[in-house]
Design a protein around this motif. Sequence first.
Motif, PDB file in Angstrom:
ATOM      1  N   PHE A  99       0.831  -1.204   0.000  1.00 18.50           N
ATOM      2  CA  PHE A  99       0.000   0.000   0.000  1.00 18.50           C
ATOM      3  C   PHE A  99       0.866   1.256   0.000  1.00 18.50           C
ATOM      4  CE2 PHE A  99      -3.467  -2.730   0.414  1.00 18.50           C
ATOM      5  CZ  PHE A  99      -4.657  -2.033   0.425  1.00 18.50           C
ATOM      6  N   LEU A 100       1.961   1.233   0.735  1.00 15.39           N
ATOM      7  CA  LEU A 100       2.877   2.376   0.729  1.00 15.39           C
ATOM      8  C   LEU A 100       3.485   2.574  -0.653  1.00 15.39           C
ATOM      9  CD1 LEU A 100       4.628   1.701   4.137  1.00 15.39           C
ATOM     10  CD2 LEU A 100       3.397   3.810   3.575  1.00 15.39           C
ATOM     11  N   GLU A 101       3.831   1.467  -1.295  1.00 17.89           N
ATOM     12  CA  GLU A 101       4.418   1.564  -2.635  1.00 17.89           C
ATOM     13  C   GLU A 101       3.401   2.105  -3.630  1.00 17.89           C
ATOM     14  OE1 GLU A 101       6.734  -1.439  -5.672  1.00 17.89           O
ATOM     15  OE2 GLU A 101       7.130  -1.582  -3.525  1.00 17.89           O
ATOM     16  N   MET A 102       2.146   1.688  -3.511  1.00 16.36           N
ATOM     17  CA  MET A 102       1.103   2.214  -4.388  1.00 16.36           C
ATOM     18  C   MET A 102       0.951   3.721  -4.231  1.00 16.36           C
ATOM     19  SD  MET A 102      -2.004  -0.588  -4.560  1.00 16.36           S
ATOM     20  CE  MET A 102      -2.017  -1.176  -2.867  1.00 16.36           C
ATOM     21  N   ALA A 103       1.237   4.232  -3.020  1.00 17.54           N
ATOM     22  CA  ALA A 103       1.092   5.659  -2.744  1.00 17.54           C
ATOM     23  C   ALA A 103       2.317   6.473  -3.146  1.00 17.54           C
ATOM     24  CB  ALA A 103       0.801   5.871  -1.256  1.00 17.54           C
ATOM     25  N   GLY A 104       3.331   5.808  -3.739  1.00 15.14           N
ATOM     26  CA  GLY A 104       4.477   6.549  -4.245  1.00 15.14           C
ATOM     27  C   GLY A 104       5.702   6.522  -3.361  1.00 15.14           C
ATOM     28  N   PHE A 105       5.652   5.770  -2.259  1.00 17.63           N
ATOM     29  CA  PHE A 105       6.822   5.672  -1.386  1.00 17.63           C
ATOM     30  C   PHE A 105       7.809   4.639  -1.932  1.00 17.63           C
ATOM     31  CE2 PHE A 105       3.562   7.310   1.474  1.00 17.63           C
ATOM     32  CZ  PHE A 105       4.251   8.291   2.182  1.00 17.63           C
ATOM     33  N   ASP A 106       9.086   4.871  -1.658  1.00 12.15           N
ATOM     34  CA  ASP A 106      10.132   3.888  -1.931  1.00 12.15           C
ATOM     35  C   ASP A 106      10.223   3.020  -0.676  1.00 12.15           C
ATOM     36  OD1 ASP A 106      12.362   2.411  -2.487  1.00 12.15           O
ATOM     37  OD2 ASP A 106      13.729   4.108  -2.731  1.00 12.15           O
ATOM     38  N   VAL A 107       9.816   1.756  -0.786  1.00 11.79           N
ATOM     39  CA  VAL A 107       9.678   0.895   0.396  1.00 11.79           C
ATOM     40  C   VAL A 107      10.822  -0.105   0.473  1.00 11.79           C
ATOM     41  CG1 VAL A 107       8.178  -0.722   1.617  1.00 11.79           C
ATOM     42  CG2 VAL A 107       7.176   1.127   0.275  1.00 11.79           C
ATOM     43  N   ARG A 108      11.435  -0.172   1.640  1.00 11.62           N
ATOM     44  CA  ARG A 108      12.449  -1.182   1.941  1.00 11.62           C
ATOM     45  C   ARG A 108      11.824  -2.152   2.945  1.00 11.62           C
ATOM     46  NH1 ARG A 108      16.975   1.958   0.342  1.00 11.62           N
ATOM     47  NH2 ARG A 108      16.102   3.180  -1.370  1.00 11.62           N
ATOM     48  N   PHE A 109      11.315  -3.275   2.455  1.00  8.86           N
ATOM     49  CA  PHE A 109      10.615  -4.239   3.301  1.00  8.86           C
ATOM     50  C   PHE A 109      11.592  -5.300   3.779  1.00  8.86           C
ATOM     51  CE2 PHE A 109       7.724  -8.111   3.463  1.00  8.86           C
ATOM     52  CZ  PHE A 109       7.276  -7.830   4.750  1.00  8.86           C
ATOM     53  N   LEU A 110      11.841  -5.349   5.090  1.00 11.15           N
ATOM     54  CA  LEU A 110      12.827  -6.266   5.647  1.00 11.15           C
ATOM     55  C   LEU A 110      12.234  -7.624   6.004  1.00 11.15           C
ATOM     56  CD1 LEU A 110      14.858  -3.866   7.989  1.00 11.15           C
ATOM     57  CD2 LEU A 110      15.058  -4.236   5.528  1.00 11.15           C
ATOM     58  N   GLY A 111      10.916  -7.731   6.071  1.00 10.65           N
ATOM     59  CA  GLY A 111      10.286  -9.014   6.327  1.00 10.65           C
ATOM     60  C   GLY A 111      10.197  -9.369   7.796  1.00 10.65           C
ATOM     61  N   ALA A 112      10.147 -10.687   8.054  1.00 11.46           N
ATOM     62  CA  ALA A 112       9.893 -11.197   9.404  1.00 11.46           C
ATOM     63  C   ALA A 112      11.170 -11.252  10.247  1.00 11.46           C
ATOM     64  CB  ALA A 112       9.292 -12.595   9.295  1.00 11.46           C
ATOM     65  N   ASN A 113      10.953 -11.204  11.578  1.00 14.79           N
ATOM     66  CA  ASN A 113      11.974 -11.562  12.564  1.00 14.79           C
ATOM     67  C   ASN A 113      13.309 -10.850  12.349  1.00 14.79           C
ATOM     68  OD1 ASN A 113      13.296 -12.929  14.659  1.00 14.79           O
ATOM     69  ND2 ASN A 113      13.800 -14.689  13.363  1.00 14.79           N
ATOM     70  N   VAL A 114      13.302  -9.528  12.477  1.00 13.72           N
ATOM     71  CA  VAL A 114      14.539  -8.759  12.302  1.00 13.72           C
ATOM     72  C   VAL A 114      15.062  -8.332  13.675  1.00 13.72           C
ATOM     73  CG1 VAL A 114      15.598  -6.734  11.261  1.00 13.72           C
ATOM     74  CG2 VAL A 114      13.750  -7.923  10.059  1.00 13.72           C
ATOM     75  N   PRO A 115      16.192  -8.870  14.118  1.00 10.50           N
ATOM     76  CA  PRO A 115      16.761  -8.474  15.412  1.00 10.50           C
ATOM     77  C   PRO A 115      17.033  -6.968  15.453  1.00 10.50           C
ATOM     78  CG  PRO A 115      17.837 -10.456  14.587  1.00 10.50           C
ATOM     79  CD  PRO A 115      16.986  -9.925  13.461  1.00 10.50           C
ATOM     80  N   SER A 116      16.857  -6.385  16.614  1.00 10.40           N
ATOM     81  CA  SER A 116      16.949  -4.927  16.750  1.00 10.40           C
ATOM     82  C   SER A 116      18.312  -4.394  16.330  1.00 10.40           C
ATOM     83  CB  SER A 116      16.647  -4.516  18.193  1.00 10.40           C
ATOM     84  OG  SER A 116      15.316  -4.840  18.526  1.00 10.40           O
ATOM     85  N   HIS A 117      19.389  -5.109  16.674  1.00 14.04           N
ATOM     86  CA  HIS A 117      20.723  -4.586  16.339  1.00 14.04           C
ATOM     87  C   HIS A 117      20.962  -4.612  14.834  1.00 14.04           C
ATOM     88  CE1 HIS A 117      21.375  -8.931  16.836  1.00 14.04           C
ATOM     89  NE2 HIS A 117      22.438  -8.821  16.069  1.00 14.04           N
TER      90      HIS A 117
END
Length: 221
Positions: free
Chosen positions: A121-139
């Motif tokens: 939905f963000l991409e449809m609105a014109g944003f450049d999206v960096r989707f990292l997916g599931a289970n990303v450790p904070s560091h």
Amino acid sequence: MHPSVETDPLLVLQKRYLTAQLAGNRREALRLIVDEGLLIGIPLQDLHLKIIQPAQYEIGRLWQENHISVAQEHLATAISQLALSHLYRHLPRDPSNGKVVMLSCVEGELHEVGARMAADFLEMAGFDVRFLGANVPSHHLVRMIREQPPDLLALSVTMTYHLPALRTAVEAVREAVPRLPIAVGGLAFNWAPGLERELGVSFFGKDARELVSSACKALGV
């Protein structure tokens, strides 16, 4: 008067899609989404929010109540991931607004369908999206932000027992990049009302459409 399941074509399609999921029938599920959905003119946003998402909620309910196994839940979810991949090729996109949004599930969170929809939905609105997916450790999240600074970070959490990981992620990002706007969202907030205010994040997206609207306002696009 609201249409019944028998007369509302979206509800009928949703029910048939869920049946295909539970049967593990990938071909039928895709046929319903693409041939009986997209190609006959059902808006892509409705296929996301009125077919796939409610079907996933029902799959989650059946799993939580032990009506289906973990393996069946994984099978059904993999079908929705496949459906979203096919729909991705057909996303109607607004012109680029020049803003980058990084979107990630918190550490331990394996449910990424909702976050993936939000990314679309963000991409449809014109944003450049960096989707990292599931289970990303904070560091690792902090490292990615430092290497590729976004204009907005959006964090998703589906299961309530991953809310502590959300707190950890917000604290780590704030310490590393204090001025970075942070959005939060996900099904877990249904059981933790007001948490977004406690976290003091830039905004809370109740669903994909609200996330897009709030992102546009926050970033001035």
